[in-house]
Design a protein around this motif. Structure first.
Motif, short mmCIF file in Angstrom:
data_model
loop_
_atom_site.label_atom_id
_atom_site.label_comp_id
_atom_site.label_asym_id
_atom_site.label_seq_id
_atom_site.Cartn_x
_atom_site.Cartn_y
_atom_site.Cartn_z
N LEU A 84 -12.78 -2.50 -8.67
CA LEU A 84 -11.54 -1.88 -7.63
C LEU A 84 -11.23 -0.55 -8.27
O LEU A 84 -11.29 -0.36 -9.50
CB LEU A 84 -10.31 -2.88 -7.74
N ARG A 85 -10.90 0.17 -7.28
CA ARG A 85 -10.32 1.47 -7.47
C ARG A 85 -9.30 1.73 -6.23
O ARG A 85 -9.30 1.40 -5.09
CB ARG A 85 -11.24 2.61 -7.28
N VAL A 86 -8.30 2.57 -6.72
CA VAL A 86 -7.28 3.19 -5.61
C VAL A 86 -7.63 4.59 -5.32
O VAL A 86 -7.56 5.25 -6.13
CB VAL A 86 -5.84 2.93 -5.88
N LYS A 87 -7.94 4.72 -4.09
CA LYS A 87 -8.24 6.29 -3.73
C LYS A 87 -7.32 6.75 -2.80
O LYS A 87 -6.64 5.76 -2.03
CB LYS A 87 -9.65 6.22 -3.27
N GLY A 88 -7.07 8.02 -2.64
CA GLY A 88 -6.39 8.64 -1.58
C GLY A 88 -5.26 9.32 -2.26
O GLY A 88 -4.76 8.96 -3.30
N LEU B 54 -2.23 11.02 0.22
CA LEU B 54 -1.06 10.64 0.83
C LEU B 54 -1.25 9.37 1.40
O LEU B 54 -0.28 8.65 1.46
CB LEU B 54 -1.14 11.68 1.88
N ARG B 55 -2.45 9.04 1.56
CA ARG B 55 -2.62 7.33 2.35
C ARG B 55 -3.57 6.94 1.27
O ARG B 55 -4.88 6.98 1.28
CB ARG B 55 -3.29 7.39 3.50
N LYS B 56 -3.00 6.04 0.59
CA LYS B 56 -3.80 5.12 -0.59
C LYS B 56 -4.43 4.03 -0.05
O LYS B 56 -3.74 3.40 0.70
CB LYS B 56 -2.91 4.86 -1.88
N GLU B 57 -5.60 3.56 -0.56
CA GLU B 57 -6.07 2.40 -0.13
C GLU B 57 -7.18 2.12 -1.39
O GLU B 57 -7.76 2.84 -1.85
CB GLU B 57 -6.68 2.49 1.23
N PHE B 58 -7.46 0.53 -1.29
CA PHE B 58 -8.33 0.14 -2.01
C PHE B 58 -9.84 0.56 -1.84
O PHE B 58 -10.02 0.36 -0.64
CB PHE B 58 -8.25 -1.57 -2.15
N PRO C 120 3.25 -7.37 -5.33
CA PRO C 120 2.17 -7.56 -4.09
C PRO C 120 2.66 -7.14 -2.81
O PRO C 120 1.88 -7.10 -2.33
CB PRO C 120 2.51 -9.14 -4.39
N VAL C 121 3.92 -7.36 -2.57
CA VAL C 121 4.22 -6.84 -1.46
C VAL C 121 3.92 -5.09 -1.18
O VAL C 121 3.52 -4.92 0.36
CB VAL C 121 5.49 -7.06 -0.93
N ALA C 122 3.77 -4.62 -1.74
CA ALA C 122 3.31 -3.19 -1.79
C ALA C 122 1.90 -3.00 -1.81
O ALA C 122 1.45 -1.84 -1.75
CB ALA C 122 4.26 -2.29 -2.78
N THR C 123 1.07 -4.06 -2.51
CA THR C 123 -0.38 -3.77 -2.76
C THR C 123 -0.71 -4.32 -1.50
O THR C 123 -2.06 -3.70 -1.08
CB THR C 123 -0.61 -4.92 -4.00
N LEU C 124 -0.56 -5.24 -0.59
CA LEU C 124 -1.30 -5.58 0.39
C LEU C 124 -1.61 -4.55 1.53
O LEU C 124 -2.71 -4.62 2.05
CB LEU C 124 -0.56 -6.87 1.14
N PRO C 125 -0.79 -3.55 1.72
CA PRO C 125 -1.02 -2.50 2.64
C PRO C 125 -2.09 -1.44 2.32
O PRO C 125 -2.72 -1.07 3.07
CB PRO C 125 0.23 -1.64 2.86
N LEU C 126 -2.52 -1.46 0.95
CA LEU C 126 -3.77 -0.88 0.45
C LEU C 126 -4.99 -1.49 0.92
O LEU C 126 -5.95 -1.07 0.55
CB LEU C 126 -3.50 -0.87 -1.23
N LEU C 127 -4.67 -2.74 1.26
CA LEU C 127 -5.97 -3.58 1.67
C LEU C 127 -6.09 -3.59 3.28
O LEU C 127 -6.91 -4.16 3.84
CB LEU C 127 -5.96 -5.17 1.26
#
Length: 483
Positions: free
Chosen positions: A266-270, A272-276, A328-335
């Motif tokens: 797992l990595r978070v990239k981006g 302005l618009r972050k995503e997994f 969790p509620v802020a993590t889900l949009p990254l998926l």
């Protein structure tokens, strides 16, 4: 031909063809003069019966064959109106069969709380009903008293003795042993685990898998050692059951091993618009295969997505928040766009009843399967909002409404009755026909009665509302009888 044979022949073919024979002289009896053939036959038959009975040898009964008498019933008997209402339900029920069962269950619970017992004369009819209605059978005690328990045991095995409190494993079939283990898991999970551990090496693969499956009841940290042992079982079916159960234990050692496998993927990239960004797992080693990750097939390409599924479902959900640094509620949009991974997270949160993740998922998906994980007041509130908003069709709410504990809260009951009273609401009423009478709280009875009083061409809706009003009315009578 003997006298008795002659007598049977005369009775069979009639005295016109075969006259009744005279009684043997050594009996010392003579029939009255002037009897017709038919009267003579009847007299001879009565004489033959008396002689046969008198000649029968006396029998000495074995005292061991006698039934144990019923012990005394110390609990006070329900009398007056309470007794009359139970008798009415059992002999001349004023409601349908399903409602009758619900009301009998209510009666037994009221009696149990009041410390009263079923009148002895009503016990046979009550036990007959319980034979076909498991819901009634579950609440018979303590209201049937010691006499009722004695009669219940007598009907079960003919002895009147109480059933054994323990079972001998060797005496049970595989299916019966699984059933007994389920019951034991519900009442004493530790004892059930000890039973299975003791007999584990004597069981076949099918039995080990079936018995281990009962650990879904009251699954806990204490079961982890046996589940780890099952991961090394020769039978794939047993290993799969163990993996499925360990998926529900996010604090287990296996969950920790799965977390170590998931975190590097797992990595978070981006900016302005972050995503997994999620990598596929490497080829599983022996330890990974032991933990339930599908091995690479001997021929053909490995199914890396399926291997990723196993890792995601086995790892703690907080791996995702640890990597994202968010709730969790802020993590889900990254998926977003990772539908397969979201489905794995969905299934994991539901299986573990992880409230924080369930609530987070409900902000991004409208999936009623998650509702059963929520506390009852929150479940009711969400269902009421669904009914009011028309976001989903009311009929799709039937399963979660049926699964709710009864009676419902007043706000939800009012919302359901509002939907039922709307045009076309008869279909929803029909779907809830077996639920609504017992689900409505007493406060909603007047609303149901008002709906019933208005003109309505939908017969099914009227029937359901009538059942609800009748049930509530009878239940109020029960409440008053035991007050």
């Amino acid at each position: 031909m003997t006298w008795l044979d002659d007598l049977r022949t005369a009775a069979l073919v009639g005295t016109a063809r075969h006259p009744a024979p005279p009684a043997p002289t050594d009996l010392g009896v003579r029939p009255p003069e002037g009897l017709t053939g038919e009267a003579l036959l009847l007299g001879q038959a009565a004489l033959a019966d008396a002689v046969t009975r008198a000649a029968r040898a006396a029998r000495v009964l074995d005292a061991a064959a006698f039934l144990e008498p019923a012990p005394p019933d110390d609990a006070p008997e329900a009398t007056g109106e309470a007794s009359r209402l139970l008798g009415l339900l059992l002999t001349q029920p004023p409601v349908g069969r399903e409602l009758r069962s619900h009301l009998v269950v209510d009666w037994l619970r009221f009696a149990g709380r009041a410390g009263q017992r079923v009148p002895h004369r009503l016990l046979p009819a009550l036990l007959d009903l319980a034979d076909s209605k498991p819901d009634v059978a579950k609440v018979l005690h303590p209201a049937i008293g010691t006499r009722g328990l004695w009669l219940q045991n007598l009907r079960a095995d003919g002895s009147g003795s109480p059933p054994p409190t323990a079972f001998t494993w060797a005496d049970l079939t595989s299916r019966d042993a699984t059933t007994q283990l389920e019951l034991l898991r519900a009442s004493d999970p530790g004892a059930a685990r000890e039973h299975l551990e003791t007999h584990w090496d004597t069981l076949g693969a099918r039995e080990r898998a079936a018995h281990l499956g009962t650990f879904a009841i009251n699954l806990g940290k204490s079961d982890e050692d046996l589940l780890e042992r099952a991961l090394d079982d020769k039978a794939r079916s047993v290993r799969q059951v163990a993996c499925n159960l360990l998926d529900r234990l996010p604090a287990s050692a296996r969950a920790g091993r799965m977390a170590s496998r998931l975190r590097p993927l797992l990595r978070v990239k981006g900016v302005l618009r972050k995503e997994f960004e999620i990598d596929l797992p490497p080829e599983p080693d022996v330890a990974a295969v032991r933990d339930g990750i599908p091995p690479t097939p001997a021929s053909g390409a490995p199914d890396r997505l399926r291997q990723l599924d196993a890792i995601v479902r086995g790892a703690p959900l907080d791996v995702w928040t640890a990597v994202s640094g968010r709730s969790p509620v802020a993590t889900l949009p990254l998926l977003k766009g990772e539908n397969r991974v979201l489905e794995d997270i969905f299934a994991t949160a539901e299986q573990r009843a992880d409230l924080e993740w369930v609530r987070a998922l409900l902000t991004v998906v409208t999936d009623l399967r998650l509702l059963h994980c929520l506390p009852v007041p929150e479940r009711e509130d969400r269902l009421r909002k669904h009914l009011d908003s028309a976001a989903v069709h009311p009929t799709s709410l039937t399963p979660p409404l049926s699964d709710l504990p009864r009676p419902w809260g007043p706000a939800l009951a009012a919302a359901v009755l509002e939907q039922i009273s709307a045009p076309g609401g008869g279909y929803l009423a029909a779907l809830l026909a077996n639920v609504l009478p017992t689900a409505l709280p007493p406060a909603a009875t007047e609303q149901a009665r008002l709906l019933l009083d208005r003109p309505d061409d939908e017969a099914e809706r009227r029937r359901v509302l009538r059942d609800a009003v009748q049930y509530q009315s009878f239940r109020r009578s029960l409440t008053e009888a035991f007050s």
